[in-house]
Scaffold this motif. Structure first.
Motif, mmCIF file in Angstrom:
data_model
loop_
_atom_site.group_PDB
_atom_site.id
_atom_site.type_symbol
_atom_site.label_atom_id
_atom_site.label_comp_id
_atom_site.label_asym_id
_atom_site.label_seq_id
_atom_site.Cartn_x
_atom_site.Cartn_y
_atom_site.Cartn_z
ATOM 1 N N TRP A 131 0.827 -1.212 0.000
ATOM 2 C CA TRP A 131 0.000 0.000 0.000
ATOM 3 C C TRP A 131 0.859 1.259 0.000
ATOM 4 C CZ3 TRP A 131 -4.626 0.382 -1.675
ATOM 5 C CH2 TRP A 131 -5.553 -0.653 -1.509
ATOM 6 N N ASN A 137 0.167 4.203 -2.575
ATOM 7 C CA ASN A 137 -0.260 5.504 -2.053
ATOM 8 C C ASN A 137 0.727 6.610 -2.390
ATOM 9 O OD1 ASN A 137 -2.567 4.352 -0.940
ATOM 10 N ND2 ASN A 137 -1.600 4.003 1.054
ATOM 11 N N GLU A 195 0.656 7.398 -6.177
ATOM 12 C CA GLU A 195 -0.535 8.181 -6.523
ATOM 13 C C GLU A 195 -0.425 9.614 -6.013
ATOM 14 O OE1 GLU A 195 -4.037 4.745 -6.667
ATOM 15 O OE2 GLU A 195 -3.764 5.940 -4.835
ATOM 16 N N ASN A 216 -5.239 -6.239 -13.055
ATOM 17 C CA ASN A 216 -5.299 -4.789 -12.819
ATOM 18 C C ASN A 216 -5.821 -4.016 -14.028
ATOM 19 O OD1 ASN A 216 -4.265 -4.994 -10.176
ATOM 20 N ND2 ASN A 216 -2.152 -4.883 -10.915
ATOM 21 N N TYR A 243 0.613 -0.595 -9.228
ATOM 22 C CA TYR A 243 -0.450 -1.573 -8.966
ATOM 23 C C TYR A 243 0.045 -2.994 -9.250
ATOM 24 C CZ TYR A 243 -3.055 2.794 -9.249
ATOM 25 O OH TYR A 243 -3.479 4.091 -9.077
ATOM 26 N N PRO A 284 -6.246 -7.829 -1.590
ATOM 27 C CA PRO A 284 -6.624 -6.409 -1.668
ATOM 28 C C PRO A 284 -6.739 -5.933 -3.111
ATOM 29 C CG PRO A 284 -4.797 -6.739 -0.125
ATOM 30 C CD PRO A 284 -4.971 -8.026 -0.867
ATOM 31 N N ASP A 285 -7.642 -4.987 -3.336
ATOM 32 C CA ASP A 285 -7.744 -4.327 -4.633
ATOM 33 C C ASP A 285 -6.911 -3.056 -4.561
ATOM 34 O OD1 ASP A 285 -8.329 -3.086 -6.986
ATOM 35 O OD2 ASP A 285 -10.422 -2.660 -6.498
ATOM 36 N N PHE A 286 -5.657 -3.146 -4.988
ATOM 37 C CA PHE A 286 -4.751 -2.007 -4.873
ATOM 38 C C PHE A 286 -5.127 -0.871 -5.824
ATOM 39 C CE2 PHE A 286 -2.214 -5.625 -3.345
ATOM 40 C CZ PHE A 286 -1.845 -5.133 -2.095
ATOM 41 N N THR A 287 -5.964 -1.163 -6.826
ATOM 42 C CA THR A 287 -6.392 -0.104 -7.751
ATOM 43 C C THR A 287 -7.607 0.649 -7.226
ATOM 44 O OG1 THR A 287 -7.990 -1.378 -9.068
ATOM 45 C CG2 THR A 287 -5.659 -1.590 -9.657
ATOM 46 N N ARG A 288 -8.212 0.175 -6.146
ATOM 47 C CA ARG A 288 -9.428 0.775 -5.580
ATOM 48 C C ARG A 288 -10.528 0.890 -6.637
ATOM 49 N NH1 ARG A 288 -5.188 4.012 -3.399
ATOM 50 N NH2 ARG A 288 -5.004 3.885 -1.126
ATOM 51 N N GLY A 289 -10.716 -0.175 -7.372
ATOM 52 C CA GLY A 289 -11.806 -0.232 -8.345
ATOM 53 C C GLY A 289 -11.443 0.192 -9.750
ATOM 54 N N LYS A 290 -10.272 0.785 -9.924
ATOM 55 C CA LYS A 290 -9.901 1.274 -11.259
ATOM 56 C C LYS A 290 -9.637 0.135 -12.238
ATOM 57 C CE LYS A 290 -6.586 4.161 -9.831
ATOM 58 N NZ LYS A 290 -6.788 4.334 -8.374
#
Length: 468
Positions: free
Chosen positions: A165, A169, A172, A275, A426, A452-458
């Motif tokens: 993460w 983070n 980004e 991803n 990602y 975990p979804d490291f893309t947060r839905g992207k």
């Protein structure tokens, strides 16, 4: 589990291990290594007058020198600075650079956080990190926070979910492009298979296998004089050992999981569009008993050897199964403590065909006769990736059969043209997370753990981009 990991990293620090002599005291240090870069530093342009891309290297072992070969072989690049706290690797790397008849880089050495001074004092277009595993994240985070636009980190990129993460983070937040330097993604056969998959010849993908099956016993007990103990060297690990034996063996003592998953899973993830329209959603892992390293010590050093009482936690064979959002399954194997030939155990299988690396064959229904196993090389010639077709001559003398050169060429192309990293934060997080998740699952008796979804839905709307 996290307390155990923190304890391990503290022990690593106390031991002073590392190819660059570097070790973490805790994960908090990994995420707070530097303050935000000053406005004055961001405006500096010194060193860019010649138009060349400015590279820095943190960690100057043999892997660093392989990267230097390719950076300097590709026109338009220069090395501004290098950093290490061990004099031997530094001196060796300086001699190596001198062979190219280019100006010597600045050298940063001294304390274990000397890399921060390098990042704050110099201007870079790219910094490459080839240090021991436990320093990959703190150094990557430091480089991104220091305003380095492209950061290349060796594999595996991270050891814990927290570190995964951190990479996402900070990338980004800062806008820095993090690239995991997974060279096997550029292996010629892997790129040809990716072409075959993208052209639909295997149909809808169903399943894949991969792994890292490589006898590393001599690497984990290396005295630097003889590559294998059988040739007359000593069994040695820790601070007085050579290269990876300084630090890698300690991971076998303290951890039980797939500690090195990306060589196998990277190429498979590209085939599965992880991803980018697909993702890993859950995983389960199991490990065999730990026998190989202890047996190696007894066989070569005897029952009274000082290492005979060392307890190794890493199971000799670790098997992980991953479920994908689009339904596919992936089996990843880690096997580095056993007497065996090298294999990454690739298999990519769909509704219409299959590639199996072990045996080196391809079968495509309607093209291959009956269930005939076509020699894969015949297919690879037809579906050779354009990067290989174009750069074969330049890559011929490069490391790992040329894939190191192809990888660096593609990465530098992204830097020059200000494109996204070929294998981004990602990818670094998802591929590396297999380590932490396998440890969690094994500790729970093989229980299924969420990925975990490291893309947060992207991932739903992201498009495939690697090697197009």
């Amino acid at each position: 589990m996290e307390n155990t990991r923190r304890s391990f990293l503290k022990k690593v620090t106390a031991a002073g291990i590392g190819t660059a002599g570097l070790a973490l005291s805790n994960n908090a240090a990994a995420t707070t290594v530097v303050n935000e870069v000053s406005a004055e530093k961001k405006k500096k342009t010194a060193g860019k007058d010649d138009g060349k891309l400015r590279f820095g290297f943190i960690g100057t072992g043999s892997r660093c020198q392989e990267h230097i070969n390719n950076v300097l072989a590709i026109p338009g690049n220069k090395i501004v600075a290098i950093c290490d706290i061990q004099q031997g690797p530094l001196e060796s790397t300086l001699k190596h650079i001198a062979k190219f008849n280019v100006p010597a880089p600045k050298v940063y050495t001294g304390g274990e956080r000397e890399f921060e001074k390098m990042l704050n004092n110099e201007e870079f277009d790219c910094v490459i990190i080839a240090s021991p595993w436990e320093w990959h994240v703190p150094m990557s985070v430091a480089a991104m926070k220091a305003g380095v636009p492209y950061v290349g980190v060796e594999v595996s990129a991270a050891n814990t979910l927290e570190e995964c993460w951190d990479l996402v983070n900070v990338s980004e937040t800062t806008g820095s492009q993090l690239c995991i330097l997974e060279n096997v993604c550029y292996r010629r056969d892997c790129m040809a298979v990716l072409n075959i998959v993208r052209q639909g010849l295997f149909g809808e993908l169903l399943h894949a296998t991969c792994g890292y099956e490589h006898d590393l016993r001599d690497v984990k007990f290396n005295d630097g004089k003889h590559y294998t103990y059988q040739k007359g060297g000593e069994l040695r690990m820790g601070p007085t050992a050579y290269a990876e034996a300084q630090w890698r063996t300690n991971h076998s003592i303290h951890r039980n999981g797939d500690v090195y998953p990306t060589h196998g899973v990277g190429p498979v993830a590209n085939c599965l569009d992880i991803n980018r329209g697909n993702r890993f959603v859950a995983m389960s892992a199991m490990a065999t008993q730990s026998r190989g390293l202890h047996k190696y010590i007894i066989d070569n050093g005897g029952p009274n050897h000082p290492y005979a009482d060392v307890r190794f936690n890493l199971g000799d064979i670790v098997t992980s199964m991953i479920k994908c959002a689009n339904g596919q399954t992936v089996i990843v194997t880690h096997d580095t403590n056993s007497p065996r030939p090298y294999s990454l155990n690739f298999r990519v299988q769909g509704t219409q065909g299959i590639w199996m690396n072990n045996g080196n064959y391809i079968h495509v229904e309607g093209i291959s006769k009956n269930h005939h196993k076509d020699p894969a090389d015949d297919w690879f010639k037809k579906y050779d990736h354009k990067l290989w077709a174009t750069l074969e001559a330049q890559a011929k003398e490069a490391g790992h059969g040329g894939m190191d050169y192809i990888m660096m060429y593609d990465f530098i192309d992204a830097i020059k043209n200000k494109k996204p990293a070929p294998m981004d934060c990602y990818d670094a997080a998802a591929w590396s997370a297999i380590s932490a998740l396998s440890e969690m699952s094994i500790a729970r008796g093989g229980a299924l753990v969420d990925f975990p979804d490291f893309t947060r839905g992207k991932w739903i709307n992201r498009k495939a981009s690697f090697a197009l």
